[in-house]
Write a protein that holds these residues in place. Structure first.
Motif, PDB file in Angstrom:
ATOM      1  N   LEU A 200       0.951  -1.343   0.028  1.00 42.33           N
ATOM      2  CA  LEU A 200       0.024   0.012   0.063  1.00 42.33           C
ATOM      3  C   LEU A 200       0.825   1.438  -0.068  1.00 42.33           C
ATOM      4  O   LEU A 200       0.641   1.969  -0.721  1.00 42.33           O
ATOM      5  CB  LEU A 200      -0.800   0.283   1.304  1.00 42.33           C
ATOM      6  CG  LEU A 200      -1.775   1.235   1.381  1.00 42.33           C
ATOM      7  CD1 LEU A 200      -2.756   1.412   0.260  1.00 42.33           C
ATOM      8  CD2 LEU A 200      -2.786   0.919   3.047  1.00 42.33           C
ATOM      9  N   ARG A 211      -5.878   5.821  -2.330  1.00 42.57           N
ATOM     10  CA  ARG A 211      -5.907   4.638  -1.446  1.00 42.57           C
ATOM     11  C   ARG A 211      -7.309   3.806  -1.603  1.00 42.57           C
ATOM     12  O   ARG A 211      -7.295   2.686  -1.363  1.00 42.57           O
ATOM     13  CB  ARG A 211      -5.855   5.394   0.312  1.00 42.57           C
ATOM     14  CG  ARG A 211      -6.208   4.203   1.114  1.00 42.57           C
ATOM     15  CD  ARG A 211      -6.318   4.876   2.699  1.00 42.57           C
ATOM     16  NE  ARG A 211      -5.092   5.680   2.955  1.00 42.57           N
ATOM     17  CZ  ARG A 211      -4.089   4.992   3.580  1.00 42.57           C
ATOM     18  NH1 ARG A 211      -4.298   3.633   4.141  1.00 42.57           N
ATOM     19  NH2 ARG A 211      -3.007   5.524   3.867  1.00 42.57           N
ATOM     20  N   ASP A 212      -8.524   4.184  -1.806  1.00 42.97           N
ATOM     21  CA  ASP A 212      -9.551   3.659  -2.066  1.00 42.97           C
ATOM     22  C   ASP A 212      -9.494   2.956  -3.436  1.00 42.97           C
ATOM     23  O   ASP A 212      -9.969   1.704  -3.422  1.00 42.97           O
ATOM     24  CB  ASP A 212     -10.742   4.622  -2.251  1.00 42.97           C
ATOM     25  CG  ASP A 212     -11.248   5.486  -0.896  1.00 42.97           C
ATOM     26  OD1 ASP A 212     -11.925   6.337  -1.045  1.00 42.97           O
ATOM     27  OD2 ASP A 212     -10.926   4.742   0.091  1.00 42.97           O
ATOM     28  N   ASN A 215      -7.218   0.054  -2.488  1.00 38.80           N
ATOM     29  CA  ASN A 215      -8.272  -1.053  -1.860  1.00 38.80           C
ATOM     30  C   ASN A 215      -9.399  -1.602  -2.570  1.00 38.80           C
ATOM     31  O   ASN A 215      -9.440  -2.914  -2.886  1.00 38.80           O
ATOM     32  CB  ASN A 215      -8.975  -0.294  -0.696  1.00 38.80           C
ATOM     33  CG  ASN A 215      -9.647  -1.220   0.308  1.00 38.80           C
ATOM     34  OD1 ASN A 215      -8.880  -2.313   0.752  1.00 38.80           O
ATOM     35  ND2 ASN A 215     -10.804  -1.275   0.737  1.00 38.80           N
ATOM     36  N   LYS A 219      -8.161  -5.497  -2.497  1.00 43.89           N
ATOM     37  CA  LYS A 219      -8.572  -5.724  -0.976  1.00 43.89           C
ATOM     38  C   LYS A 219      -7.566  -5.411   0.048  1.00 43.89           C
ATOM     39  O   LYS A 219      -7.615  -6.324   1.133  1.00 43.89           O
ATOM     40  CB  LYS A 219      -9.318  -7.300  -0.926  1.00 43.89           C
ATOM     41  CG  LYS A 219     -10.352  -7.350  -2.093  1.00 43.89           C
ATOM     42  CD  LYS A 219     -11.813  -6.589  -1.955  1.00 43.89           C
ATOM     43  CE  LYS A 219     -12.733  -6.927  -2.746  1.00 43.89           C
ATOM     44  NZ  LYS A 219     -12.207  -6.200  -4.161  1.00 43.89           N
ATOM     45  N   MET A 221      -7.273  -3.576   2.661  1.00 42.01           N
ATOM     46  CA  MET A 221      -7.496  -3.406   3.861  1.00 42.01           C
ATOM     47  C   MET A 221      -7.794  -4.795   4.597  1.00 42.01           C
ATOM     48  O   MET A 221      -7.393  -5.003   5.713  1.00 42.01           O
ATOM     49  CB  MET A 221      -8.594  -2.230   4.358  1.00 42.01           C
ATOM     50  CG  MET A 221      -8.310  -1.001   3.599  1.00 42.01           C
ATOM     51  SD  MET A 221      -6.367  -0.400   4.041  1.00 42.01           S
ATOM     52  CE  MET A 221      -6.577  -0.166   5.802  1.00 42.01           C
TER      53      MET A 221
END
Ligand SMILES: O=c1ccn([C@@H]2O[C@H](COP(=O)(O)OP(=O)(O)O[C@H]3O[C@H](CO)[C@@H](O)[C@H](O)[C@H]3O)[C@@H](O)[C@H]2O)c(=O)[nH]1
Ligand SMILES: O=P(O)(O)OC[C@H]1O[C@](O)(CO)[C@@H](O)[C@@H]1O
Length: 464
Positions: A200, A211-212, A215, A219, A221
């Motif tokens: 990340l 960041r989104d 993610n 995936k 997070m």
């Protein structure tokens, strides 16, 4: 667990435990895993970790005192993958039969055990496995309980032989191993192979995704949550390098280098840790199975060595590569990696294309997994191949770059050897490389190395 510092120490340890009948469970749930002719590089989930866990299972199976090793993975019966990945059980044939003691029992040895979970008849990427972890754990529990009973009847005087350890590989299998360890009250060991927080951090530094978006794609997070659980549940975490401990695991809430040392010192002195626990981090750099490597004793500086096509027949894969070149006698720059964005292959092609002097001096060979049709590859892998082809066209690199569609696992040593034969170099320019098995592989096959400065000594020639 005593510190194992060398192969001698391992031999001593094995000798002390040779009369034991240990049962060991390894867990690695993504990618295509089989004992022979692994399809490494076929997709983003089938690469170094697959090779690592298969060779580890085989080596453990040949270790005195180890009676049974189960490598648990996903059963995959899908039209787009080979039928072998649907086989419920696969025995890993020992590499070195003389290591096998006479205590071979009916169920002893190392096995791949495939547990069905997730959408039936579909091979799905690791990022889509998270919702199905519990189903895997349920199936794995049934297998382990059945196997413990069977081993008990064979070597346990009728008492179940429980696993001495459950070793998870990568976040998804680590999450599963933590649940299995808790349900069975069996110690857990974890190997990360590649860590979510570091990935990340590196992806955000590149500035190409928010960041989104990272993610949504990886995936990340859920992966980090699983890695934090692994830190809570594991007795030991095995890392490839010291850097992984200090710079990568140091990013996690569940681990702190200083605190771990203090807790270990308090335990040694028999002083309370007030309920704080941290896993012990042990760097064990990945090794390699050398039995299939046939060292060539040709002196690279001799004239004979440089004659591609000298008296002994050339490996067929050499022709598959050399057919791309208008001048095959030039030294070769070799890159060998899964066609994953993090391997940074497009940057290498761009650098080669923009460096006219280098293009006059050398050829470029890109071994990027196996493919039939680019449009049938996963989106990320297909995008890498498409970008490479566009760059070859943009810089008009036809006749100077090789990008073969297929190669066999058994041909990889010959590919490194071809680079060495042309007095070329191997380059690993990955953005993020927790270790890099390819650098080890090339080492034993004479190549000069270049790699991304962050991860490895920038350039070294074996024996230099
Ligand atoms: O077309 C290809 C591409 C790769 N490989 C093989 O696949 C493996 C790739 O391993 P590696 O270069 O280490 O990359 P990853 O697949 O990304 O492996 C992950 O897991 C490895 C084991 O922990 C670590 O060394 C890596 O840093 C980590 O990213 C090597 O044996 C290669 O020889 C092929 O045979 N053909
Ligand atoms: O690039 P990522 O998402 O960190 O994952 C690394 C991948 O490479 C592998 O070695 C492939 O076998 C696994 O560790 C994992 O699937």
């Amino acid at each position: 667990m005593p510190r194992i510092g060398s192969t001698d120490a391992i031999d001593v340890w094995a000798n002390q435990h040779k009369d034991k009948k240990l049962y060991i469970v390894l867990v690695s749930i993504h990618g295509l895993i089989r004992g022979e002719n692994m399809e490494l590089g076929r997709d983003s989930d089938t690469g170094g970790q697959v090779k690592y866990v298969v060779e580890l299972a085989r080596a453990l199976g040949e270790t005195p005192g180890v009676y049974r090793v189960d490598l648990l993975t996903r059963q995959i019966s899908a039209p787009d993958v080979d039928w072998s990945y649907g086989e419920p059980t696969e025995m890993l044939s020992p590499r070195n039969s003389e290591n096998l003691g006479d205590d071979m029992g009916e169920s002893s040895g190392a096995y791949i055990v495939r547990i069905p979970f997730g959408p039936r008849e579909k091979y799905i990427p690791k990022e889509q496995l998270w919702p199905h972890i519990q189903e895997f754990v349920d199936g794995a529990l049934v297998h382990i309980m059945q196997m413990s009973k069977v081993l008990g009847e064979q070597v346990g005087n009728g008492q179940p032989v429980w696993p001495v350890v459950i070793h998870g590989h990568y976040a998804d299998a680590g999450d599963s191993a933590a649940l299995l360890s808790g349900a069975l009250n069996v110690p857990m060991v974890f190997t990360g192979h590649s860590l979510g927080r570091d990935k990340l951090e590196q992806l955000l530094k590149q500035g190409r995704q928010t960041r989104d978006e990272v993610n949504a794609t990886y995936k990340i997070m859920r992966r980090i949550e699983a890695e934090e659980l692994c830190l809570d549940a594991s007795e030991i975490v095995i890392t490839s390098t010291r850097q992984e401990i200090d710079k990568q695991w140091g990013l996690y809430n569940g681990f702190d280098v200083i605190m771990e040392r203090k807790l270990r010192a308090r335990i040694k002195r028999g002083v309370s840790c007030y309920g704080r626990e941290m896993p012990r981090m042990i760097p064990i750099p990945p090794g390699m199975e050398f039995s299939h490597i046939v060292p060539h004793d040709v002196d690279l500086d001799s004239e004979e060595a440089n004659e591609v096509g000298s008296d002994s027949p050339d490996p067929p894969v050499w022709a598959d590569i050399m057919r791309f070149f208008s001048n095959p006698r030039k030294p070769m720059i070799l890159a060998l990696a899964r066609p994953d964005p993090k391997k940074n292959i497009t940057t290498l092609v761009k650098a080669f294309g923009e460096h006219h002097e280098l293009r006059n001096l050398a050829n470029l060979t890109l071994i990027m997994g196996n493919r039939d049709v680019i449009d049938e590859m996963s989106s990320t892998n297909g995008a890498v191949l498409t970008s490479v082809l566009k760059l070859i066209d943009k810089y008009d690199l036809y006749g100077q770059v090789a990008y073969p569609k297929h190669h066999k696992q058994s041909e990889v040593p010959d590919i490194y050897r071809l680079a060495a034969r042309t007095k070329g170099v191997f380059i690993n320019c990955a953005y993020i490389e927790p270790f890099g098995l390819t650098l080890i592989e090339g080492c034993c096959l004479w190549s000069t190395y270049g790699c991304y400065p962050k991860w490895w000594a920038c350039r070294y020639t074996p024996g230099s």
